[in-house]
Scaffold this active site. Structure first.
Site, PDB file in Angstrom:
ATOM      1  N   ASP A 147       0.826  -1.204   0.000  1.00  0.00           N
ATOM      2  CA  ASP A 147       0.000   0.000   0.000  1.00  0.00           C
ATOM      3  C   ASP A 147       0.863   1.257   0.000  1.00  0.00           C
ATOM      4  O   ASP A 147       1.914   1.315   0.597  1.00  0.00           O
ATOM      5  CB  ASP A 147      -0.919   0.035   1.217  1.00  0.00           C
ATOM      6  CG  ASP A 147      -1.859   1.222   1.142  1.00  0.00           C
ATOM      7  OD1 ASP A 147      -2.728   1.199   0.269  1.00  0.00           O
ATOM      8  OD2 ASP A 147      -1.688   2.178   1.916  1.00  0.00           O
ATOM      9  N   HIS A 174      -3.228  -1.801  -3.399  1.00  0.00           N
ATOM     10  CA  HIS A 174      -3.327  -0.375  -3.702  1.00  0.00           C
ATOM     11  C   HIS A 174      -3.184  -0.290  -5.218  1.00  0.00           C
ATOM     12  O   HIS A 174      -2.103  -0.050  -5.742  1.00  0.00           O
ATOM     13  CB  HIS A 174      -2.196   0.373  -2.996  1.00  0.00           C
ATOM     14  CG  HIS A 174      -2.072   1.807  -3.373  1.00  0.00           C
ATOM     15  ND1 HIS A 174      -2.395   2.818  -2.516  1.00  0.00           N
ATOM     16  CD2 HIS A 174      -1.675   2.405  -4.514  1.00  0.00           C
ATOM     17  CE1 HIS A 174      -2.187   3.982  -3.121  1.00  0.00           C
ATOM     18  NE2 HIS A 174      -1.744   3.753  -4.336  1.00  0.00           N
ATOM     19  N   HIS A 209      -9.354   1.020  -0.939  1.00  0.00           N
ATOM     20  CA  HIS A 209      -9.891   2.357  -1.279  1.00  0.00           C
ATOM     21  C   HIS A 209     -10.268   2.538  -2.750  1.00  0.00           C
ATOM     22  O   HIS A 209      -9.714   3.391  -3.448  1.00  0.00           O
ATOM     23  CB  HIS A 209      -8.930   3.461  -0.833  1.00  0.00           C
ATOM     24  CG  HIS A 209      -7.466   3.191  -1.091  1.00  0.00           C
ATOM     25  ND1 HIS A 209      -6.960   2.886  -2.325  1.00  0.00           N
ATOM     26  CD2 HIS A 209      -6.419   3.184  -0.248  1.00  0.00           C
ATOM     27  CE1 HIS A 209      -5.651   2.706  -2.227  1.00  0.00           C
ATOM     28  NE2 HIS A 209      -5.305   2.883  -0.973  1.00  0.00           N
ATOM     29  N   ASP A 281      -8.278   4.357   5.657  1.00  0.00           N
ATOM     30  CA  ASP A 281      -7.023   4.873   5.088  1.00  0.00           C
ATOM     31  C   ASP A 281      -6.486   6.046   5.925  1.00  0.00           C
ATOM     32  O   ASP A 281      -5.998   7.043   5.387  1.00  0.00           O
ATOM     33  CB  ASP A 281      -7.171   5.280   3.622  1.00  0.00           C
ATOM     34  CG  ASP A 281      -5.818   5.354   2.906  1.00  0.00           C
ATOM     35  OD1 ASP A 281      -4.789   5.028   3.529  1.00  0.00           O
ATOM     36  OD2 ASP A 281      -5.799   5.746   1.723  1.00  0.00           O
ATOM     37  N   GLY A 300      -2.687  12.053   1.978  1.00  0.00           N
ATOM     38  CA  GLY A 300      -3.195  11.375   3.169  1.00  0.00           C
ATOM     39  C   GLY A 300      -3.978  12.299   4.081  1.00  0.00           C
ATOM     40  O   GLY A 300      -3.642  13.466   4.255  1.00  0.00           O
TER      41      GLY A 300
HETATM   42  O1  DOR Z   1      -3.378   9.143   0.846  1.00  0.00           O
HETATM   43  C1  DOR Z   1      -2.619   8.218   1.029  1.00  0.00           C
HETATM   44  N1  DOR Z   1      -1.749   8.199   2.056  1.00  0.00           N
HETATM   45  N2  DOR Z   1      -2.650   7.201   0.197  1.00  0.00           N
HETATM   46  C2  DOR Z   1      -1.754   6.233   0.242  1.00  0.00           C
HETATM   47  O2  DOR Z   1      -1.835   5.359  -0.552  1.00  0.00           O
HETATM   48  C3  DOR Z   1      -0.666   6.244   1.217  1.00  0.00           C
HETATM   49  C4  DOR Z   1      -1.018   7.035   2.386  1.00  0.00           C
HETATM   50  C5  DOR Z   1       0.157   7.379   3.224  1.00  0.00           C
HETATM   51  O3  DOR Z   1       0.946   6.495   3.568  1.00  0.00           O
HETATM   52  O4  DOR Z   1       0.295   8.569   3.614  1.00  0.00           O
HETATM   53 ZN    ZN Z   2      -3.364   3.159  -0.217  1.00  0.00          ZN
END
Ligand code: DOR
Ligand code: ZN
Length: 400
Positions: A147, A174, A209, A281, A300
């Site tokens: 992921d 992912h 997701h 997530d 994220g």
């Molecule tokens: O938004 C995200 N944050 N998507 C991801 O696939 C990784 C994650 C992260 O590790 O910050």
């Molecule tokens: Zn992810």
């Protein structure tokens, strides 16, 4: 012993008033009225449900403790009524071998106040070049994933799938094709390709997701053909937000917020069962990182504290999702797909319980955030169903 009084539990798709007596780590008695001279939780106006299971959290430890730790992340989970989590392996050291998994599990044993079942990675360092040491660690985890980035090395993915099948591990994908990246086709091109491989090899294959119409169509079609080994999750943000609402870096994640059409397709997938669970997530970053220019800041957003209130408010309160289905998508299906220990509101079950205030709307504030990260798009938004108490193993791990 703890007595939970005057709350409502879900029975046959209805709310019914029940008192619950907890003895040690298990539910000892459930009845319309229980009197006992023990520590008592007043659950008036509350839904008393099994704690949620979130199969997609980034707790950042070891390696990125400035963003989150297992100590802080597990407390954020408890605040959100989440009693079981599956932490993602984009860590340093990456859990791609026995030693690194042991290290992470030691920290979990020491610091986590919720149950945590970490993923191992598919490839060494999530580098997409060399397979992780699956032969040696397969008994230590229930699932593997790279992921944060997709597996684009198809030969490596096929070998991982064969091993996953052999050892009955879930591969959580992912799905992202590196050519198109964040674009919708970056997701669905990878999904289409991986669906075909998962059909051919037959391992348990779970898409993380999912956020585009075409992805859901590919997964739905495979499921209709009878491939029950193929499952997927959706995230709260793809269900209630779209790309027109993006304000700042706290609305930036991967996969990104998409069109309104894709948001509606995400809801459709959850309602028709194509997606059998919701996962947050939860992806904390430091305030410094998230205050950089939008294009330069990391992907994220926080999620584990708000997932239950969001799903309750948007789907259960509005009766788009039944009470039984709510339990399935938040608790039962994640346990089933990932072979995690089960829990429920029933006598002899382990007492992992979330007590949600479903009568009052609450406006989420930055000050109340328990996670180390503060990168939430939900600050200032109001939801029903924030937890008043959370219990794990019969112990109160969160109290409002
Ligand atoms: O938004 C995200 N944050 N998507 C991801 O696939 C990784 C994650 C992260 O590790 O910050
Ligand atoms: Zn992810």
């Amino acid at each position: 012993m703890i007595l939970i009084k005057n709350g409502s539990i879900i029975r046959d798709n209805e709310l019914v008033k029940r008192d619950i007596l907890i003895d040690g780590d298990i539910i000892a008695k459930i009845a319309p009225s229980i009197e006992a001279n023990v520590e008592t939780i007043d659950a008036t106006g509350c839904l008393v449900m099994p704690g949620a299971v979130d199969v997609h959290v980034h707790f950042r430890e070891p390696g990125f403790e400035k963003k989150e730790t297992i100590y802080t992340g597990s407390r954020a989970a408890a605040k959100g009524g989440v009693t079981t989590v599956m932490p993602m392996p984009n860590l340093n050291p990456c859990p791609d071998n026995v030693e690194a998994i042991e290290l992470q599990k030691k920290i979990i044993d020491k610091d986590s106040i919720v149950r945590a079942f970490p993923y191992a990675s598919v490839s060494v360092g999530e580098g997409d070049e060399k397979l992780s040491d699956i032969d040696n660690f397969h008994q230590m985890v229930t699932a593997i994933t790279d992921d944060g980035r997709g597996v684009n090395n198809i030969e490596l993915l096929k070998e991982a799938m064969r091993l996953a099948k052999k050892y009955d591990l879930v591969i959580a994908s992912h799905a992202e094709d590196l050519v198109d990246g964040y674009k919708p086709q970056g997701e669905y091109v990878a999904v289409r390709r991986e669906v075909e491989l998962a059909k051919e090899i037959g391992c348990k294959y779970h898409f993380c997701h999912m956020s585009t119409k075409e992805s859901f169509e590919a997964i739905r079609k495979a499921q209709q053909e009878g491939y029950t080994n193929i499952t997927c999750e959706v995230a709260p943000h793809h269900l209630i937000l779209n790309e027109t609402m993006i304000k700042d870096a706290n609305w930036k994640m991967n996969p990104p917020l998409r069109s309104e059409e894709n948001r509606l397709e995400t809801i459709k997938a959850l309602l028709d069962g194509t997606a059998c669970m919701v996962a947050s997530d939860h992806a904390p970053h430091t305030e410094e990182e998230k205050s950089r220019e939008y294009d330069k800041c990391p992907n994220g957003i926080l999620g584990v504290e708000t997932m239950l209130p969001i799903i309750y408010t948007y789907f259960v309160r509005t009766k788009k999702i039944s009470l039984d289905r709510f339990l399935d998508i938040m608790v039962n299906n994640p346990c089933k797909v990932f072979k995690l220990p089960k829990h429920s509101i029933s006598v002899a079950s382990v007492a992992d319980i979330a007590i949600l205030d479903i009568e009052h709307e609450h406006t989420y504030t930055k000050e109340e955030i328990v996670s180390k990260g503060k990168n939430s798009p939900y600050i200032g938004m109001s939801f029903y169903g924030f937890p008043k108490y959370t219990l794990v193993n019969g112990q109160i791990v969160y109290k409002q």
